[in-house]
Design a protein around this motif. Structure first.
Motif, mmCIF file in Angstrom:
data_model
loop_
_atom_site.group_PDB
_atom_site.id
_atom_site.type_symbol
_atom_site.label_atom_id
_atom_site.label_comp_id
_atom_site.label_asym_id
_atom_site.label_seq_id
_atom_site.Cartn_x
_atom_site.Cartn_y
_atom_site.Cartn_z
ATOM 1 N N TRP A 271 -6.584 -5.369 -20.576
ATOM 2 C CA TRP A 271 -6.195 -6.498 -19.772
ATOM 3 C C TRP A 271 -5.479 -6.118 -18.440
ATOM 4 O O TRP A 271 -5.842 -6.893 -17.438
ATOM 5 C CB TRP A 271 -5.071 -7.241 -20.870
ATOM 6 N N ILE A 272 -4.685 -5.088 -18.501
ATOM 7 C CA ILE A 272 -4.023 -4.594 -17.134
ATOM 8 C C ILE A 272 -5.104 -3.908 -16.282
ATOM 9 O O ILE A 272 -5.018 -4.314 -15.075
ATOM 10 C CB ILE A 272 -2.777 -3.658 -17.467
ATOM 11 N N ALA A 273 -5.974 -3.446 -16.801
ATOM 12 C CA ALA A 273 -7.075 -2.799 -15.836
ATOM 13 C C ALA A 273 -7.861 -3.853 -15.276
ATOM 14 O O ALA A 273 -7.971 -3.899 -14.040
ATOM 15 C CB ALA A 273 -8.047 -1.952 -16.777
ATOM 16 N N GLN A 274 -8.212 -4.870 -15.873
ATOM 17 C CA GLN A 274 -9.065 -6.314 -15.443
ATOM 18 C C GLN A 274 -8.153 -6.800 -14.356
ATOM 19 O O GLN A 274 -8.587 -7.000 -13.231
ATOM 20 C CB GLN A 274 -9.245 -7.121 -16.566
ATOM 21 N N ALA A 275 -6.903 -6.896 -14.652
ATOM 22 C CA ALA A 275 -5.977 -7.749 -13.496
ATOM 23 C C ALA A 275 -6.096 -6.554 -12.434
ATOM 24 O O ALA A 275 -5.913 -7.479 -11.306
ATOM 25 C CB ALA A 275 -4.478 -7.802 -14.263
ATOM 26 N N GLY A 276 -6.141 -5.437 -12.443
ATOM 27 C CA GLY A 276 -5.882 -4.629 -11.363
ATOM 28 C C GLY A 276 -7.299 -3.917 -10.592
ATOM 29 O O GLY A 276 -7.260 -3.237 -9.642
ATOM 30 N N GLY A 277 -8.365 -4.692 -11.100
ATOM 31 C CA GLY A 277 -9.654 -4.481 -10.759
ATOM 32 C C GLY A 277 -9.941 -2.895 -10.898
ATOM 33 O O GLY A 277 -10.696 -2.042 -10.307
ATOM 34 N N ILE A 278 -9.626 -2.480 -12.347
ATOM 35 C CA ILE A 278 -9.867 -0.994 -12.599
ATOM 36 C C ILE A 278 -10.847 -0.899 -13.410
ATOM 37 O O ILE A 278 -10.914 -1.890 -14.432
ATOM 38 C CB ILE A 278 -8.609 -0.568 -13.114
ATOM 39 N N ALA A 279 -11.861 0.074 -13.403
ATOM 40 C CA ALA A 279 -13.248 0.149 -14.306
ATOM 41 C C ALA A 279 -12.729 0.323 -15.692
ATOM 42 O O ALA A 279 -11.785 0.963 -15.876
ATOM 43 C CB ALA A 279 -13.886 1.246 -14.031
ATOM 44 N N LEU B 242 2.119 -3.591 -0.330
ATOM 45 C CA LEU B 242 0.918 -2.667 -0.684
ATOM 46 C C LEU B 242 -0.310 -3.665 -1.193
ATOM 47 O O LEU B 242 -0.181 -4.314 -2.100
ATOM 48 C CB LEU B 242 1.391 -1.922 -1.945
ATOM 49 N N PRO B 243 -1.224 -3.094 -0.475
ATOM 50 C CA PRO B 243 -2.509 -3.816 -0.735
ATOM 51 C C PRO B 243 -3.284 -3.802 -2.191
ATOM 52 O O PRO B 243 -3.621 -4.644 -2.888
ATOM 53 C CB PRO B 243 -3.742 -3.265 0.166
ATOM 54 N N ALA B 244 -3.082 -2.588 -2.839
ATOM 55 C CA ALA B 244 -3.393 -2.380 -4.213
ATOM 56 C C ALA B 244 -2.491 -1.383 -5.050
ATOM 57 O O ALA B 244 -2.697 -0.211 -5.185
ATOM 58 C CB ALA B 244 -4.743 -1.619 -4.183
ATOM 59 N N PRO B 245 -1.341 -2.281 -5.360
ATOM 60 C CA PRO B 245 -0.158 -1.572 -5.815
ATOM 61 C C PRO B 245 -0.532 -0.507 -7.116
ATOM 62 O O PRO B 245 0.108 0.557 -7.043
ATOM 63 C CB PRO B 245 0.703 -2.500 -6.366
ATOM 64 N N MET B 246 -1.524 -0.993 -7.876
ATOM 65 C CA MET B 246 -1.785 -0.048 -9.037
ATOM 66 C C MET B 246 -2.357 1.023 -8.786
ATOM 67 O O MET B 246 -2.321 2.174 -9.470
ATOM 68 C CB MET B 246 -2.507 -0.969 -10.298
ATOM 69 N N HIS B 247 -2.969 1.205 -7.468
ATOM 70 C CA HIS B 247 -3.726 2.548 -7.231
ATOM 71 C C HIS B 247 -2.572 3.185 -6.218
ATOM 72 O O HIS B 247 -2.949 4.237 -5.676
ATOM 73 C CB HIS B 247 -4.774 2.313 -6.391
ATOM 74 N N GLU B 248 -1.424 2.864 -6.067
ATOM 75 C CA GLU B 248 -0.589 3.408 -5.101
ATOM 76 C C GLU B 248 0.723 3.945 -5.846
ATOM 77 O O GLU B 248 1.282 4.877 -5.483
ATOM 78 C CB GLU B 248 0.024 2.582 -3.867
ATOM 79 N N VAL B 249 1.158 3.265 -6.934
ATOM 80 C CA VAL B 249 2.154 3.524 -7.786
ATOM 81 C C VAL B 249 2.063 3.156 -9.088
ATOM 82 O O VAL B 249 1.865 2.079 -9.441
ATOM 83 C CB VAL B 249 3.609 3.232 -6.822
ATOM 84 N N GLY B 250 2.311 4.169 -10.213
ATOM 85 C CA GLY B 250 2.291 3.797 -11.394
ATOM 86 C C GLY B 250 3.632 3.933 -11.891
ATOM 87 O O GLY B 250 4.601 4.752 -11.514
ATOM 88 N N ALA B 251 4.236 2.939 -12.869
ATOM 89 C CA ALA B 251 5.542 3.026 -13.365
ATOM 90 C C ALA B 251 5.836 2.946 -14.900
ATOM 91 O O ALA B 251 4.803 2.162 -15.617
ATOM 92 C CB ALA B 251 6.239 2.095 -12.304
ATOM 93 N N LEU C 243 -0.839 5.543 -15.639
ATOM 94 C CA LEU C 243 -1.883 6.250 -15.040
ATOM 95 C C LEU C 243 -2.979 5.604 -14.627
ATOM 96 O O LEU C 243 -3.846 6.163 -14.106
ATOM 97 C CB LEU C 243 -2.019 7.418 -16.034
ATOM 98 N N LEU C 244 -3.160 4.142 -15.275
ATOM 99 C CA LEU C 244 -4.177 3.499 -15.063
ATOM 100 C C LEU C 244 -5.057 3.591 -13.697
ATOM 101 O O LEU C 244 -6.315 3.981 -13.430
ATOM 102 C CB LEU C 244 -4.248 2.151 -15.571
ATOM 103 N N GLY C 245 -4.311 3.210 -12.704
ATOM 104 C CA GLY C 245 -4.882 3.221 -11.170
ATOM 105 C C GLY C 245 -5.037 4.575 -10.603
ATOM 106 O O GLY C 245 -5.125 4.827 -9.351
ATOM 107 N N ASP C 246 -4.574 5.694 -11.355
ATOM 108 C CA ASP C 246 -4.652 6.967 -10.710
ATOM 109 C C ASP C 246 -3.691 7.104 -9.518
ATOM 110 O O ASP C 246 -4.489 7.653 -8.541
ATOM 111 C CB ASP C 246 -6.326 7.406 -10.510
#
Ligand SMILES: Nc1ncnc2c1ncn2[C@@H]1O[C@H](COP(=O)(O)OP(=O)(O)OP(=O)(O)O)[C@@H](O)[C@H]1O
Ligand SMILES: [Mg+2]
Length: 316
Positions: free
Chosen positions: A96-104, A68-77, A142-145
């Motif tokens: 910290w997790i948002a920064q690692a995943g490129g999330i605002a 998955l190219p952007a896993p946090m945006h595809e599946v949350g666990a 839910l971070l990556g929606d």
């Protein structure tokens, strides 16, 4: 969308997951049920690429998790809610997790609000209760929606208000078109939350069906009957072929006849009825029926009372 095909996992001599194939559809909450040790967490870890299958495959939105190219945006666990550094605050953990995943950054405050942790966002996580850890774990998921959510026992440790909240949240997430896959031990809770269930036992698929179908198919549906003329009524019920047992309070538990049939029989026999209540099998009862052979750790308690013979005259 999650698809498993012949998914299996062995740990040494233990087969934790044994050839599971299923499709999880978007737009519904799918409950994942099974006794302790059935392989639920192992299956979820394989979906998330945390465990490598011994055989078979599983994909999320058509791809293996690692592809998955952007896993946090595809599946949350949410797997292990306590896998958080206790010295961090909830906000710094999420940031910290948002920064690692490129999330605002502003998404952090949004998810804190969704899970009701805004007021304690600055407090150290180490002092959190289990229910607060669960809320933080859900915020992380839910971070990556993401359109797919995988939650392992999210209801654990929540108080009644928390259970109501998470039930409503899961239904809302599914209604938005997401795939929601949630494991639980609380069968009655799943009955309120999920539309569809996957039931496994000893790593194998036992049922994959709408909840309504599972409870309808169970032999546990019965009618509860209270009568001042028990012996006579039992005799009549036996004569027609119903199975009658006694409930703890002395009421009759009748299988094989519905309430109108019992009411008509009582009228014809001239027997009084003080209570006549149809009881649909609960998911819990249906679950115990279908998993009885695959329970690894059973209390050995009898589940069904002996047929009630004592109240019938000799020889009947
Ligand atoms: N890392 C591991 N090493 C060895 N055996 C494992 C490992 N993880 C799980 N198992 C075994 O695999 C089986 C399935 O375990 P799993 O945790 O997936 O079950 P579960 O359905 O999630 O159970 P529970 O309801 O108790 O959470 C069990 O027999 C367990 O002991
Ligand atoms: Mg588990």
């Amino acid at each position: 969308m999650i698809r498993a095909d012949g998914l299996a996992k062995r740990y040494g001599g233990t087969t934790a997951v044994d050839g599971l194939s299923f499709d999880l559809k978007p737009g519904v909450v799918t409950g994942f049920l099974g006794p302790n040790g059935a392989g639920k967490s192992t299956t979820m870890r394989m979906i998330l690429g945390l465990d490598r299958p011994s055989a078979g495959s599983v994909t999320v939105n058509g791809k293996a998790y690692r592809d998955l190219p952007a896993p946090m945006h595809e599946v949350g666990a949410l797997l292990d809610p306590k896998a958080v550094h206790g010295g961090r605050s909830a906000r710094s953990h999420l940031t910290w997790i948002a920064q690692a995943g490129g999330i605002a950054r502003k998404r952090v405050d949004e998810v804190l609000d969704v899970v009701g942790l805004t007021e304690v966002a600055g407090k150290k996580v180490g002092a959190f209760s289990l229910g607060m850890y669960q809320r933080l774990g859900i915020a992380t998921a839910l971070l990556g929606d993401p359109p797919v959510l995988i939650l392992d026992e999210p209801v654990n440790g929540l108080d009644p208000e928390g259970i109501y909240w998470i039930r409503t949240l899961m239904r809302k997430l599914a209604a938005e078109g997401r795939t929601v896959f949630v494991s639980s031990h609380l069968m009655n809770e799943m009955e309120e939350t999920a539309e569809h269930v996957l039931v496994i036992g000893r790593g194998k698929l036992i049922a994959d069906m709408p909840i309504a179908e599972l409870t309808r198919g169970s032999g546990r549906s019965h009618v509860r009957v209270v009568s001042p003329q028990v012996a006579e009524l039992v005799e009549g019920l036996h004569a027609i072929g119903a199975t009658v047992t006694a409930e703890e309070d002395g009421a009759l538990h009748v299988v094989g006849m519905d309430a109108p049939e019992i009411g008509d029989l009582a009228r014809v026999m001239g027997v009084g009825l003080h209570e006549l209540t149809p009881k649909r099998a609960s998911l819990e009862a249906a679950f115990m029926d279908i998993t009885r052979d695959s329970v690894q750790y059973s209390s050995g308690a009898p589940e069904v009372a002996e047929p009630l013979r004592a109240l019938t005259p000799e020889g009947k």
